[in-house]
Write a protein that holds these residues in place. Structure first.
Motif, PDB file in Angstrom:
ATOM      1  N   ILE A   1      46.224  80.671 -30.997  1.00  0.00           N
ATOM      2  CA  ILE A   1      45.014  80.814 -30.175  1.00  0.00           C
ATOM      3  C   ILE A   1      45.216  80.171 -28.815  1.00  0.00           C
ATOM      4  N   ILE A   2      45.716  78.940 -28.808  1.00  0.00           N
ATOM      5  CA  ILE A   2      45.892  78.201 -27.555  1.00  0.00           C
ATOM      6  C   ILE A   2      46.855  78.922 -26.625  1.00  0.00           C
TER       7      ILE A   2
ATOM      8  N   LYS B   1      48.404  80.625 -21.898  1.00  0.00           N
ATOM      9  CA  LYS B   1      49.644  81.104 -21.297  1.00  0.00           C
ATOM     10  C   LYS B   1      49.640  82.599 -21.033  1.00  0.00           C
ATOM     11  N   TYR B   2      49.012  83.369 -21.927  1.00  0.00           N
ATOM     12  CA  TYR B   2      49.086  84.827 -21.822  1.00  0.00           C
ATOM     13  C   TYR B   2      47.764  85.473 -21.398  1.00  0.00           C
ATOM     14  N   ASN B   3      46.753  84.638 -21.172  1.00  0.00           N
ATOM     15  CA  ASN B   3      45.486  85.095 -20.610  1.00  0.00           C
ATOM     16  C   ASN B   3      44.765  86.129 -21.466  1.00  0.00           C
ATOM     17  N   TYR B   4      44.890  85.998 -22.785  1.00  0.00           N
ATOM     18  CA  TYR B   4      44.126  86.853 -23.689  1.00  0.00           C
ATOM     19  C   TYR B   4      42.810  86.171 -24.048  1.00  0.00           C
ATOM     20  N   ASP B   5      41.821  86.955 -24.361  1.00  0.00           N
ATOM     21  CA  ASP B   5      40.525  86.459 -24.808  1.00  0.00           C
ATOM     22  C   ASP B   5      40.489  86.587 -26.330  1.00  0.00           C
TER      23      ASP B   5
ATOM     24  N   PRO C   1      35.095  74.548 -30.881  1.00  0.00           N
ATOM     25  CA  PRO C   1      36.201  75.108 -31.663  1.00  0.00           C
ATOM     26  C   PRO C   1      36.176  76.628 -31.693  1.00  0.00           C
ATOM     27  N   GLN C   2      37.372  77.209 -31.709  1.00  0.00           N
ATOM     28  CA  GLN C   2      37.485  78.658 -31.848  1.00  0.00           C
ATOM     29  C   GLN C   2      37.107  79.054 -33.270  1.00  0.00           C
TER      30      GLN C   2
END
Length: 206
Positions: free
Chosen positions: A44-45, A50-54, A100-101
């Motif tokens: 997730i992190i 780093k990869y700019n995903y949501d 938290p995710q």
């Protein structure tokens, strides 16, 4: 119906973007341990920072008892126990995060006949893609012996491989592949359920 009941609300309440993803991890989780949580959290992190995903949420899919019993000879745990302990690990770890995710433990496989990971992933991928959401499948590098890195595009949009100490990832695996991400985390590199079961076995046999 299963997806609609459990996840559609989670998806529809999110803001829309073209880089939304859901992470899927599957396995026996016998027993669940800290490395399983570390693997999901690190995925997730890295995807977000780093990869700019949501990342909308992560899903653990726990295999049914029949498959677990074929794979695990000793120290077996039934489905409900594995699911419950995995949920407790998530709750314990996420208590330290202010925001938290969301990480969910799915019971989709509980009463099914054996579902192999390509079939499982494809079920999720086909539904998620309707909402313009990509499926990220997360594995340990020990599963590269099944050539997942070659065939994964048939059932997932992206692949995250956590490098294990016993199975290093060759550079040829990721050469010119933007949809494969290699990650390393100390708790996932050397800690696995097989080792934990072997420790329990030693105590039982003393």
């Amino acid at each position: 119906m299963h997806f609609k009941q459990k996840y559609e609300k989670e998806i529809l309440c999110q803001r829309q973007s073209n880089k939304q993803v859901v992470i899927l991890c599957s396995g026996c989780y016998c027993p669940p341990h800290q490395g399983h949580y570390a693997m999901m959290q690190e995925a997730i992190i890295q995807l977000q920072k780093k990869y700019n995903y949501d990342v909308l949420f992560g899903i653990y899919s726990v295999t049914n008892d029949w498959y677990m019993q074929q794979k695990v000879k000793y120290q077996q745990m039934d489905f409900d126990k594995r699911k419950q302990q995995l949920e407790l690990i998530i709750k314990h770890n996420q208590s330290s995060f202010k925001f938290p995710q969301k990480i969910l433990v799915d019971d989709f496989e509980k009463d099914k006949s054996f579902i192999d990971y390509p079939e499982l992933c494809l079920l999720y991928k086909n539904i998620l893609n309707r909402y313009n959401i990509k499926l990220v499948y997360c594995i340990g590098s020990d599963l590269l012996r099944y050539s997942i890195h070659i065939c994964f595009k048939k059932f997932a949009d992206l692949l995250i491989i956590f490098e294990r100490d016993q199975m290093k990832v060759e550079q040829s695996v990721i050469a010119d592949k933007e949809d494969i991400i290699i990650l390393y985390h100390q708790k996932t590199s050397s800690l696995n359920s097989t080792q934990i079961r072997s420790i329990f076995d030693k105590f039982d046999n003393q």
